[in-house]
Design a protein around this motif. Structure first.
Motif, PDB file in Angstrom:
ATOM      1  N   LEU A  82      33.199  17.803  19.215  1.00  0.00           N
ATOM      2  CA  LEU A  82      33.462  19.219  19.472  1.00  0.00           C
ATOM      3  C   LEU A  82      34.643  19.408  20.420  1.00  0.00           C
ATOM      4  N   ARG A  83      35.423  20.422  20.149  1.00  0.00           N
ATOM      5  CA  ARG A  83      36.500  20.793  21.071  1.00  0.00           C
ATOM      6  C   ARG A  83      35.920  21.542  22.269  1.00  0.00           C
ATOM      7  N   PRO A  84      36.637  21.592  23.394  1.00  0.00           N
ATOM      8  CA  PRO A  84      36.196  22.448  24.497  1.00  0.00           C
ATOM      9  C   PRO A  84      36.085  23.893  24.024  1.00  0.00           C
ATOM     10  N   GLY A  85      34.978  24.545  24.355  1.00  0.00           N
ATOM     11  CA  GLY A  85      34.725  25.895  23.882  1.00  0.00           C
ATOM     12  C   GLY A  85      33.990  25.957  22.562  1.00  0.00           C
ATOM     13  N   GLY A  86      33.756  24.800  21.949  1.00  0.00           N
ATOM     14  CA  GLY A  86      33.019  24.744  20.697  1.00  0.00           C
ATOM     15  C   GLY A  86      31.526  24.961  20.914  1.00  0.00           C
ATOM     16  N   ILE A  87      30.813  25.184  19.820  1.00  0.00           N
ATOM     17  CA  ILE A  87      29.396  25.544  19.887  1.00  0.00           C
ATOM     18  C   ILE A  87      28.564  24.620  19.008  1.00  0.00           C
ATOM     19  N   ILE A  88      27.426  24.195  19.541  1.00  0.00           N
ATOM     20  CA  ILE A  88      26.399  23.495  18.769  1.00  0.00           C
ATOM     21  C   ILE A  88      25.167  24.391  18.732  1.00  0.00           C
ATOM     22  N   LEU A 120      29.063  10.665  11.525  1.00  0.00           N
ATOM     23  CA  LEU A 120      29.646  11.195  12.758  1.00  0.00           C
ATOM     24  C   LEU A 120      30.434  10.124  13.499  1.00  0.00           C
ATOM     25  N   GLN A 121      29.890   8.897  13.563  1.00  0.00           N
ATOM     26  CA  GLN A 121      30.602   7.817  14.248  1.00  0.00           C
ATOM     27  C   GLN A 121      31.904   7.486  13.524  1.00  0.00           C
ATOM     28  N   LYS A 122      31.881   7.553  12.200  1.00  0.00           N
ATOM     29  CA  LYS A 122      33.105   7.297  11.437  1.00  0.00           C
ATOM     30  C   LYS A 122      34.173   8.330  11.763  1.00  0.00           C
ATOM     31  N   LEU A 123      33.771   9.593  11.905  1.00  0.00           N
ATOM     32  CA  LEU A 123      34.729  10.637  12.281  1.00  0.00           C
ATOM     33  C   LEU A 123      35.334  10.358  13.653  1.00  0.00           C
ATOM     34  N   ILE A 124      34.504   9.895  14.571  1.00  0.00           N
ATOM     35  CA  ILE A 124      34.996   9.536  15.912  1.00  0.00           C
ATOM     36  C   ILE A 124      35.969   8.364  15.821  1.00  0.00           C
ATOM     37  N   ASP A 125      35.596   7.352  15.035  1.00  0.00           N
ATOM     38  CA  ASP A 125      36.458   6.168  14.883  1.00  0.00           C
ATOM     39  C   ASP A 125      37.793   6.528  14.239  1.00  0.00           C
ATOM     40  N   GLU A 126      37.800   7.592  13.448  1.00  0.00           N
ATOM     41  CA  GLU A 126      39.036   8.037  12.796  1.00  0.00           C
ATOM     42  C   GLU A 126      39.910   8.878  13.725  1.00  0.00           C
ATOM     43  N   GLY A 127      39.444   9.079  14.956  1.00  0.00           N
ATOM     44  CA  GLY A 127      40.230   9.828  15.929  1.00  0.00           C
ATOM     45  C   GLY A 127      40.026  11.329  15.895  1.00  0.00           C
ATOM     46  N   GLN A 128      38.875  11.778  15.369  1.00  0.00           N
ATOM     47  CA  GLN A 128      38.648  13.215  15.239  1.00  0.00           C
ATOM     48  C   GLN A 128      37.830  13.821  16.382  1.00  0.00           C
ATOM     49  N   SER A 129      37.629  13.064  17.447  1.00  0.00           N
ATOM     50  CA  SER A 129      36.932  13.611  18.610  1.00  0.00           C
ATOM     51  C   SER A 129      37.683  14.824  19.151  1.00  0.00           C
ATOM     52  N   TYR A 150      23.237  15.017  18.892  1.00  0.00           N
ATOM     53  CA  TYR A 150      23.780  15.858  19.961  1.00  0.00           C
ATOM     54  C   TYR A 150      24.967  15.170  20.633  1.00  0.00           C
ATOM     55  N   GLU A 151      24.787  13.915  21.012  1.00  0.00           N
ATOM     56  CA  GLU A 151      25.849  13.210  21.715  1.00  0.00           C
ATOM     57  C   GLU A 151      27.086  13.028  20.849  1.00  0.00           C
ATOM     58  N   LEU A 152      26.891  12.651  19.595  1.00  0.00           N
ATOM     59  CA  LEU A 152      28.027  12.453  18.703  1.00  0.00           C
ATOM     60  C   LEU A 152      28.730  13.774  18.402  1.00  0.00           C
ATOM     61  N   SER A 153      27.947  14.827  18.203  1.00  0.00           N
ATOM     62  CA  SER A 153      28.542  16.153  17.950  1.00  0.00           C
ATOM     63  C   SER A 153      29.329  16.634  19.156  1.00  0.00           C
ATOM     64  N   LEU A 154      28.802  16.385  20.336  1.00  0.00           N
ATOM     65  CA  LEU A 154      29.487  16.822  21.549  1.00  0.00           C
ATOM     66  C   LEU A 154      30.840  16.120  21.686  1.00  0.00           C
ATOM     67  N   LYS A 155      30.903  14.851  21.299  1.00  0.00           N
ATOM     68  CA  LYS A 155      32.184  14.138  21.323  1.00  0.00           C
ATOM     69  C   LYS A 155      33.170  14.743  20.326  1.00  0.00           C
TER      70      LYS A 155
END
Length: 223
Positions: free
Chosen positions: A161-167, A126-135, A154-159
């Motif tokens: 996720l797009r607005p309106g997305g679901i966990i 998940l952190q790698k996805l964030i580092d790749e700019g996929q937040s 939870y925190e990484l998924s929330l980052k």
């Protein structure tokens, strides 16, 4: 404030609900049956949760999704079946032996091309996805992995996720342990802490359901 309008969930009632809720692909039925034969079958999510995930993904027209904690692949299969042909699911797990049980059924259902399996600790993936700019680019996430990691997932998924997305977070009732103050093992404390956190989290709206072992639907606010 609570009024008890929840029916006692007997095995007969659970079966009735499943029979009147779930429309499974034949490959799903086979994978659930195969998982039920596994020594660790209790790790599989409730089948009605799989249907709930599919419904939520279709509702928001999800195309880019996360499955954190794959086990034998029932949740991954459910999500992938709800995605369009060009949809993608990043499936996070560390145990290829478990995941290998589900791979033939992913192929049988014709969705294996949608599933990108990442065998590594989920926090790293998940952190790698964030580092790749996929937040802010994912539509949906399902969390059902080691409970000590729930807050991080939870925190990484929330980052991501797009607005309106679901966990959707599984095991939030934890066989009732969360309401027994005498139970203070690490897993129970972690789930209890996240439940309390989400209830106060002004970044989201949420609802906890008594489906299976309890699941929380988290809706990320529109900015």
């Amino acid at each position: 404030m609570a009024r008890d309008k929840t029916y006692l969930v007997t095995s007969e009632m659970r079966q009735y609900v499943e029979d009147h809720s779930c429309r499974f692909h034949p490959a799903q039925v086979k994978l659930i049956q195969a998982t039920n034969q596994h020594a660790a079958s209790r790790m599989m999510g409730d089948p009605s949760q799989h249907q709930l995930m599919q419904n939520m993904c279709r509702l928001i027209r999800a195309k880019k999704t996360l499955d954190i904690g794959v086990f034998t692949g029932c949740s991954a299969l459910a999500i992938a079946l709800a995605l369009p042909s060009d949809g993608k699911l990043i499936a996070c797990d560390v145990n290829d032996d478990f995941v290998s049980i589900g791979k033939p059924y992913w192929k049988e259902a014709g969705v294996d091309h949608k599933i990108d399996l990442r065998l590594a600790p989920a926090t790293e993936t998940l952190q790698k996805l964030i580092d790749e700019g996929q937040s802010g680019t994912f539509d949906f996430a399902f969390i059902d992995a080691d409970k000590a990691g729930y807050d991080s997932y939870y925190e990484l998924s929330l980052k991501l996720l797009r607005p309106g997305g679901i966990i959707i977070i599984d095991n939030v009732i934890w066989s009732g342990s969360i309401i027994d103050s005498k139970i203070q093992d690490a897993d129970t404390v972690a789930i209890r802490s996240l439940n309390d956190k989400i209830q106060k989290d002004d970044r989201v709206d949420a609802v906890m359901l008594t489906v299976g072992d309890g699941c929380t639907l988290v809706f990320k606010h529109h900015e």
